[in-house]
Write a protein that holds these residues in place. Structure first.
Motif, PDB file in Angstrom:
ATOM      1  N   LEU A 156      46.132  63.233  30.870  1.00 41.02           N
ATOM      2  CA  LEU A 156      46.496  62.771  29.528  1.00 41.02           C
ATOM      3  C   LEU A 156      45.314  62.143  28.794  1.00 41.02           C
ATOM      4  N   GLY A 157      44.205  61.878  29.496  1.00 44.32           N
ATOM      5  CA  GLY A 157      43.052  61.222  28.883  1.00 44.32           C
ATOM      6  C   GLY A 157      43.297  59.756  28.622  1.00 44.32           C
ATOM      7  N   VAL A 158      44.284  59.182  29.291  1.00 40.20           N
ATOM      8  CA  VAL A 158      44.714  57.820  28.998  1.00 40.20           C
ATOM      9  C   VAL A 158      43.732  56.783  29.520  1.00 40.20           C
ATOM     10  N   ASN A 159      43.143  57.003  30.673  1.00 39.53           N
ATOM     11  CA  ASN A 159      42.229  55.998  31.223  1.00 39.53           C
ATOM     12  C   ASN A 159      41.101  55.663  30.263  1.00 39.53           C
ATOM     13  N   LYS A 160      40.535  56.661  29.636  1.00 39.10           N
ATOM     14  CA  LYS A 160      39.437  56.422  28.706  1.00 39.10           C
ATOM     15  C   LYS A 160      39.923  55.674  27.465  1.00 39.10           C
ATOM     16  N   ILE A 161      41.128  55.982  27.011  1.00 37.78           N
ATOM     17  CA  ILE A 161      41.697  55.268  25.865  1.00 37.78           C
ATOM     18  C   ILE A 161      41.874  53.800  26.220  1.00 37.78           C
ATOM     19  N   LEU A 162      42.435  53.525  27.386  1.00 35.06           N
ATOM     20  CA  LEU A 162      42.645  52.142  27.792  1.00 35.06           C
ATOM     21  C   LEU A 162      41.333  51.388  27.918  1.00 35.06           C
ATOM     22  N   ASP A 163      40.316  52.022  28.452  1.00 34.86           N
ATOM     23  CA  ASP A 163      39.021  51.375  28.558  1.00 34.86           C
ATOM     24  C   ASP A 163      38.481  51.002  27.179  1.00 34.86           C
ATOM     25  N   GLN A 164      38.630  51.877  26.202  1.00 40.27           N
ATOM     26  CA  GLN A 164      38.179  51.590  24.841  1.00 40.27           C
ATOM     27  C   GLN A 164      38.958  50.418  24.246  1.00 40.27           C
TER      28      GLN A 164
ATOM     29  N   THR B  70      60.974  47.738  18.596  1.00 42.69           N
ATOM     30  CA  THR B  70      59.977  48.432  17.779  1.00 42.69           C
ATOM     31  C   THR B  70      59.522  47.476  16.681  1.00 42.69           C
ATOM     32  N   PHE B  71      58.364  47.743  16.142  1.00 46.40           N
ATOM     33  CA  PHE B  71      57.880  46.944  15.023  1.00 46.40           C
ATOM     34  C   PHE B  71      56.939  47.784  14.181  1.00 46.40           C
ATOM     35  N   THR B  72      56.753  47.356  12.955  1.00 47.09           N
ATOM     36  CA  THR B  72      55.859  48.026  12.022  1.00 47.09           C
ATOM     37  C   THR B  72      54.878  46.996  11.491  1.00 47.09           C
ATOM     38  N   ASN B  73      53.631  47.336  11.495  1.00 45.96           N
ATOM     39  CA  ASN B  73      52.585  46.454  10.977  1.00 45.96           C
ATOM     40  C   ASN B  73      51.774  47.183   9.928  1.00 45.96           C
ATOM     41  N   ILE B  74      51.181  46.420   9.059  1.00 46.91           N
ATOM     42  CA  ILE B  74      50.192  46.953   8.126  1.00 46.91           C
ATOM     43  C   ILE B  74      48.851  46.488   8.651  1.00 46.91           C
ATOM     44  N   THR B  75      47.953  47.428   8.863  1.00 50.18           N
ATOM     45  CA  THR B  75      46.654  47.083   9.420  1.00 50.18           C
ATOM     46  C   THR B  75      45.555  47.323   8.394  1.00 50.18           C
ATOM     47  N   GLU B  76      44.544  46.494   8.475  1.00 51.00           N
ATOM     48  CA  GLU B  76      43.393  46.636   7.584  1.00 51.00           C
ATOM     49  C   GLU B  76      42.186  47.199   8.325  1.00 51.00           C
ATOM     50  N   GLU B  77      42.316  47.368   9.628  1.00 52.23           N
ATOM     51  CA  GLU B  77      41.203  47.847  10.434  1.00 52.23           C
ATOM     52  C   GLU B  77      41.706  48.946  11.364  1.00 52.23           C
ATOM     53  N   TRP B  78      40.936  50.021  11.469  1.00 47.52           N
ATOM     54  CA  TRP B  78      41.305  51.141  12.325  1.00 47.52           C
ATOM     55  C   TRP B  78      40.269  51.294  13.413  1.00 47.52           C
ATOM     56  N   LEU B  79      40.719  51.660  14.585  1.00 50.10           N
ATOM     57  CA  LEU B  79      39.862  51.933  15.714  1.00 50.10           C
ATOM     58  C   LEU B  79      40.027  53.409  16.055  1.00 50.10           C
ATOM     59  N   ARG B  80      38.935  54.165  15.991  1.00 53.78           N
ATOM     60  CA  ARG B  80      38.997  55.593  16.300  1.00 53.78           C
ATOM     61  C   ARG B  80      38.588  55.778  17.761  1.00 53.78           C
ATOM     62  N   LEU B  81      39.492  56.361  18.531  1.00 58.00           N
ATOM     63  CA  LEU B  81      39.235  56.628  19.942  1.00 58.00           C
ATOM     64  C   LEU B  81      38.954  58.103  20.121  1.00 58.00           C
ATOM     65  N   THR B  82      37.865  58.403  20.784  1.00 62.43           N
ATOM     66  CA  THR B  82      37.535  59.792  21.078  1.00 62.43           C
ATOM     67  C   THR B  82      37.099  59.875  22.536  1.00 62.43           C
ATOM     68  N   TRP B  83      37.273  61.028  23.105  1.00 63.80           N
ATOM     69  CA  TRP B  83      36.814  61.266  24.459  1.00 63.80           C
ATOM     70  C   TRP B  83      36.591  62.739  24.645  1.00 63.80           C
ATOM     71  N   THR B  84      35.844  63.058  25.686  1.00 61.26           N
ATOM     72  CA  THR B  84      35.605  64.442  26.038  1.00 61.26           C
ATOM     73  C   THR B  84      36.133  64.667  27.443  1.00 61.26           C
ATOM     74  N   GLU B  85      36.589  65.842  27.697  1.00 61.50           N
ATOM     75  CA  GLU B  85      37.071  66.184  29.032  1.00 61.50           C
ATOM     76  C   GLU B  85      35.893  66.180  29.994  1.00 61.50           C
ATOM     77  N   GLU B  86      36.119  65.704  31.184  1.00 62.52           N
ATOM     78  CA  GLU B  86      35.116  65.688  32.257  1.00 62.52           C
ATOM     79  C   GLU B  86      33.835  64.966  31.872  1.00 62.52           C
ATOM     80  N   GLY B  87      33.987  63.911  31.103  1.00 61.33           N
ATOM     81  CA  GLY B  87      32.753  63.234  30.873  1.00 61.33           C
ATOM     82  C   GLY B  87      32.652  62.235  29.839  1.00 61.33           C
TER      83      GLY B  87
END
Length: 88
Positions: free
Chosen positions: A6-14, A71-88
């Motif tokens: 799922l690529g989740v480990n890298k997302i969690l690390d970020q 559940t909840f809804t928030n308005i955010t003023e800051e975005w975090l872009r998460l990216t990863w590549t397979e196998e690396g």
């Protein structure tokens, strides 16, 4: 389905590198208990989603089916872009 598939480990690390909690934008796909996906804004109380247990392995353990209890809804003023590549 493994976390690596799922690529989740890298997302969690970020996320851990940034101590401020962030929200997911509308359209973010969330895995359901049957491994199908729906947009986060379609999740409601009682829906079964794949989730981490924060008490187990610092939240990095296997995914488990859990019932949505809030559940909840928030308005955010800051975005975090998460990216990863397979196998690396």
């Amino acid at each position: 389905m493994s976390l690596n598939e799922l690529g989740v480990n890298k997302i969690l690390d970020q996320i851990e590198r940034n101590s401020v909690a962030k929200c997911f934008p509308a359209g973010t796909l969330i895995y359901l208990h049957d491994s199908s996906k729906i947009a986060i804004e379609q999740i409601g109380l009682g829906k079964q989603v794949l989730s981490f247990d924060p008490q187990f392995s610092q939240g990095h353990g296997s995914l488990a089916s859990k019932k949505v209890v809030r559940t909840f809804t928030n308005i955010t003023e800051e975005w975090l872009r998460l990216t990863w590549t397979e196998e690396g």
